[in-house]
Design a protein around this motif. Structure first.
Motif, PDB file in Angstrom:
ATOM      1  N   GLN A  90     117.294 -23.645 -16.810  1.00  0.00           N
ATOM      2  CA  GLN A  90     117.670 -22.451 -16.073  1.00  0.00           C
ATOM      3  C   GLN A  90     116.508 -21.938 -15.233  1.00  0.00           C
ATOM      4  N   GLY A  91     115.274 -22.196 -15.695  1.00  0.00           N
ATOM      5  CA  GLY A  91     114.106 -21.713 -14.978  1.00  0.00           C
ATOM      6  C   GLY A  91     113.582 -22.681 -13.935  1.00  0.00           C
ATOM      7  N   LEU A  92     114.162 -23.880 -13.848  1.00  0.00           N
ATOM      8  CA  LEU A  92     113.686 -24.874 -12.898  1.00  0.00           C
ATOM      9  C   LEU A  92     114.420 -24.719 -11.573  1.00  0.00           C
ATOM     10  N   GLU A  93     113.705 -24.272 -10.558  1.00  0.00           N
ATOM     11  CA  GLU A  93     114.291 -24.166  -9.231  1.00  0.00           C
ATOM     12  C   GLU A  93     114.332 -25.560  -8.593  1.00  0.00           C
ATOM     13  N   PRO A  94     115.305 -25.811  -7.725  1.00  0.00           N
ATOM     14  CA  PRO A  94     115.323 -27.104  -7.040  1.00  0.00           C
ATOM     15  C   PRO A  94     114.122 -27.252  -6.125  1.00  0.00           C
ATOM     16  N   VAL A  95     113.750 -28.489  -5.853  1.00  0.00           N
ATOM     17  CA  VAL A  95     112.587 -28.779  -5.011  1.00  0.00           C
ATOM     18  C   VAL A  95     113.034 -29.654  -3.853  1.00  0.00           C
ATOM     19  N   GLN A  96     112.665 -29.259  -2.646  1.00  0.00           N
ATOM     20  CA  GLN A  96     112.909 -30.103  -1.483  1.00  0.00           C
ATOM     21  C   GLN A  96     111.563 -30.586  -0.980  1.00  0.00           C
ATOM     22  N   ALA A  97     111.367 -31.902  -1.002  1.00  0.00           N
ATOM     23  CA  ALA A  97     110.120 -32.531  -0.574  1.00  0.00           C
ATOM     24  C   ALA A  97     110.468 -33.675   0.356  1.00  0.00           C
ATOM     25  N   GLY A  98     110.112 -33.542   1.631  1.00  0.00           N
ATOM     26  CA  GLY A  98     110.542 -34.531   2.596  1.00  0.00           C
ATOM     27  C   GLY A  98     112.059 -34.523   2.671  1.00  0.00           C
ATOM     28  N   LEU A 138     106.583 -37.430  -3.444  1.00  0.00           N
ATOM     29  CA  LEU A 138     107.852 -37.555  -2.725  1.00  0.00           C
ATOM     30  C   LEU A 138     107.629 -37.414  -1.222  1.00  0.00           C
ATOM     31  N   GLU A 139     106.823 -36.437  -0.831  1.00  0.00           N
ATOM     32  CA  GLU A 139     106.526 -36.251   0.585  1.00  0.00           C
ATOM     33  C   GLU A 139     105.768 -37.439   1.150  1.00  0.00           C
ATOM     34  N   MET A 140     104.853 -38.007   0.356  1.00  0.00           N
ATOM     35  CA  MET A 140     104.084 -39.151   0.832  1.00  0.00           C
ATOM     36  C   MET A 140     104.968 -40.379   0.988  1.00  0.00           C
ATOM     37  N   LEU A 141     105.898 -40.590   0.057  1.00  0.00           N
ATOM     38  CA  LEU A 141     106.844 -41.699   0.193  1.00  0.00           C
ATOM     39  C   LEU A 141     107.652 -41.547   1.474  1.00  0.00           C
ATOM     40  N   ASP A 142     108.111 -40.339   1.741  1.00  0.00           N
ATOM     41  CA  ASP A 142     108.865 -40.075   2.971  1.00  0.00           C
ATOM     42  C   ASP A 142     108.003 -40.370   4.197  1.00  0.00           C
ATOM     43  N   ARG A 143     106.740 -40.010   4.120  1.00  0.00           N
ATOM     44  CA  ARG A 143     105.813 -40.243   5.233  1.00  0.00           C
ATOM     45  C   ARG A 143     105.606 -41.730   5.477  1.00  0.00           C
ATOM     46  N   VAL A 144     105.455 -42.498   4.398  1.00  0.00           N
ATOM     47  CA  VAL A 144     105.283 -43.945   4.515  1.00  0.00           C
ATOM     48  C   VAL A 144     106.507 -44.571   5.178  1.00  0.00           C
ATOM     49  N   THR A 161     109.918 -39.484 -15.594  1.00  0.00           N
ATOM     50  CA  THR A 161     111.386 -39.410 -15.574  1.00  0.00           C
ATOM     51  C   THR A 161     112.030 -40.490 -14.716  1.00  0.00           C
ATOM     52  N   GLY A 162     111.206 -41.272 -14.005  1.00  0.00           N
ATOM     53  CA  GLY A 162     111.740 -42.282 -13.108  1.00  0.00           C
ATOM     54  C   GLY A 162     111.959 -41.792 -11.695  1.00  0.00           C
ATOM     55  N   LEU A 163     111.692 -40.506 -11.432  1.00  0.00           N
ATOM     56  CA  LEU A 163     112.021 -39.910 -10.139  1.00  0.00           C
ATOM     57  C   LEU A 163     111.385 -40.637  -8.966  1.00  0.00           C
ATOM     58  N   LEU A 164     110.089 -40.942  -9.040  1.00  0.00           N
ATOM     59  CA  LEU A 164     109.417 -41.568  -7.899  1.00  0.00           C
ATOM     60  C   LEU A 164     109.923 -42.983  -7.660  1.00  0.00           C
ATOM     61  N   ALA A 165     110.249 -43.691  -8.731  1.00  0.00           N
ATOM     62  CA  ALA A 165     110.846 -45.025  -8.574  1.00  0.00           C
ATOM     63  C   ALA A 165     112.206 -44.912  -7.891  1.00  0.00           C
ATOM     64  N   PHE A 166     112.997 -43.910  -8.272  1.00  0.00           N
ATOM     65  CA  PHE A 166     114.309 -43.715  -7.645  1.00  0.00           C
ATOM     66  C   PHE A 166     114.143 -43.413  -6.154  1.00  0.00           C
ATOM     67  N   ALA A 167     113.165 -42.566  -5.829  1.00  0.00           N
ATOM     68  CA  ALA A 167     112.938 -42.211  -4.435  1.00  0.00           C
ATOM     69  C   ALA A 167     112.566 -43.443  -3.615  1.00  0.00           C
ATOM     70  N   HIS A 255      99.857 -50.742   0.021  1.00  0.00           N
ATOM     71  CA  HIS A 255      99.581 -49.318  -0.134  1.00  0.00           C
ATOM     72  C   HIS A 255      99.575 -48.907  -1.603  1.00  0.00           C
ATOM     73  N   ALA A 256      98.792 -47.881  -1.900  1.00  0.00           N
ATOM     74  CA  ALA A 256      98.796 -47.253  -3.217  1.00  0.00           C
ATOM     75  C   ALA A 256      98.887 -45.741  -3.018  1.00  0.00           C
ATOM     76  N   ILE A 257      99.814 -45.115  -3.705  1.00  0.00           N
ATOM     77  CA  ILE A 257      99.945 -43.658  -3.694  1.00  0.00           C
ATOM     78  C   ILE A 257      99.437 -43.147  -5.035  1.00  0.00           C
ATOM     79  N   LEU A 258      98.378 -42.333  -5.000  1.00  0.00           N
ATOM     80  CA  LEU A 258      97.741 -41.836  -6.214  1.00  0.00           C
ATOM     81  C   LEU A 258      97.847 -40.320  -6.274  1.00  0.00           C
ATOM     82  N   ALA A 259      98.192 -39.805  -7.458  1.00  0.00           N
ATOM     83  CA  ALA A 259      98.290 -38.355  -7.646  1.00  0.00           C
ATOM     84  C   ALA A 259      98.084 -38.047  -9.121  1.00  0.00           C
ATOM     85  N   GLY A 260      98.014 -36.747  -9.412  1.00  0.00           N
ATOM     86  CA  GLY A 260      97.745 -36.297 -10.768  1.00  0.00           C
ATOM     87  C   GLY A 260      96.337 -35.772 -10.923  1.00  0.00           C
TER      88      GLY A 260
END
Length: 322
Positions: A90-98, A138-144, A161-167, A255-260
């Motif tokens: 309930q406290g998680l707002e949706p996120v739009q990235a790219g 997510l934004e970087m994947l969109d940029r690539v 959660t698998g989100l970045l693989a899905f993207a 390419h390598a996308i690094l974060a965290g």
């Protein structure tokens, strides 16, 4: 019932606690969480969750983690059992990235037109899109994608959660993609999320292979290398440790996308990857949580460096190897 012990702290103390503390040596250590409660005033708070009412000795140990709170009495409250997953959703707002729109079930009927949506409910795994690191990736994947890059072989190391693989699969549906995590629970969560978001599982093009693995240490990951795109949204320490392995797993020109990592950790991370032949192509994310896009340099001539990469038997490249 469970209990929570709360004390004010400084940001430096919060960062120190996140790297471990004396509480870790206890037979049943508390779950310690630090958070910023007032950004403008720079106020932070430490919360320690315990199963039973904390004894004075435990309170003393928790108090010792935050010297700045000397002389202040900790707040000790009993927590009523609740459905924390539902409450957190309930406290998680949706996120739009790219082009991506990441949401929970509560927002399934409010998807903006023209976006690529993913339904990721709260779970045991990291990566609902709400944190700056995941949104930055997510934004970087969109940029690539917008730059015209077309990877055919993709690895998501520390998938959560698998989100970045899905993207990545949504952007490059013909690619072969593998997602791994050191935590078996994350792989189970990813499998469930793949079904919810209609992401096919398997070993061929357009399908997602899953593996439990520390870093790149898995037969399926080794067998598929080298990769055109490696995604690693983990932590600065593991990113630095994994630099040689990610370098071996990445194709020249890949390419390598690094974060965290946080901003002050960017240079040490970059230094580790420059040593392995990468260059910085772009920086995204937020000011505090950067997301780095690296390119592995090509080596030409008889002096080019090559490292042998163990090729496992194809039979070892099993799906869902938990």
């Amino acid at each position: 019932m469970s209990w929570i012990v709360s004390l004010p702290c400084t940001r430096a103390e919060a960062e120190a606690v996140s790297n471990g503390s004396a509480l870790d040596a206890l037979a049943e250590p508390p779950v310690v969480v630090t958070r910023e409660i007032d950004q403008d005033a720079g106020l932070w708070q430490l919360d320690a969750y315990v199963d039973d009412k904390p004894a004075p000795a435990l309170l003393t140990m928790i108090h010792a983690l935050v010297p700045s709170a000397k002389g202040k009495q900790p707040t000790v409250d009993e927590l009523v059992e609740q459905d924390w997953v539902t409450l957190s959703q309930q406290g998680l707002e949706p996120v739009q990235a790219g082009r991506f729109f990441v949401h929970t079930s509560s927002y399934a009927d409010r998807i903006p037109p023209g976006t690529t949506p993913f339904l990721i409910d709260a779970s045991q795994a990291f990566g609902t899109g709400g944190h700056d690191t995941t949104a930055g990736c997510l934004e970087m994947l969109d940029r690539v994608k917008r730059k015209g890059t077309t990877p055919r072989n993709i690895a998501d190391i520390g998938t959560g959660t698998g989100l970045l693989a899905f993207a990545a699969m949504a952007l490059w549906p013909s690619a072969r993609t593998i997602a791994s995590d050191i935590d078996p629970a994350s792989i189970f969560v990813t499998r469930d999320n793949a079904a919810i978001n209609r992401m096919p599982l398997g070993r061929g093009s357009g399908a997602l292979t899953l593996a439990v693995a520390p870093g790149t240490d898995h037969p399926a990951i080794r067998h598929r290398a080298p990769y055109d795109l490696v995604i690693a949204n983990i932590l600065a320490g593991p990113l630095i440790t994994l630099a040689p392995d990610i370098a071996v797993a990445t194709a020249p020109g890949g390419h390598a996308i690094l974060a965290g990592l946080i901003a002050r950790q960017m240079e040490p991370v970059l230094a580790a990857y420059r040593t392995q032949g990468f260059r910085l192509a772009a920086r995204g994310g937020s000011s505090e949580w950067p997301c780095l896009l690296l390119v592995k340099r090509r080596r030409y001539g008889w002096r080019r460096k090559e490292r042998a990469f163990h090729r496992a038997d194809p039979a070892d490249a099993s799906f869902g190897s938990w």
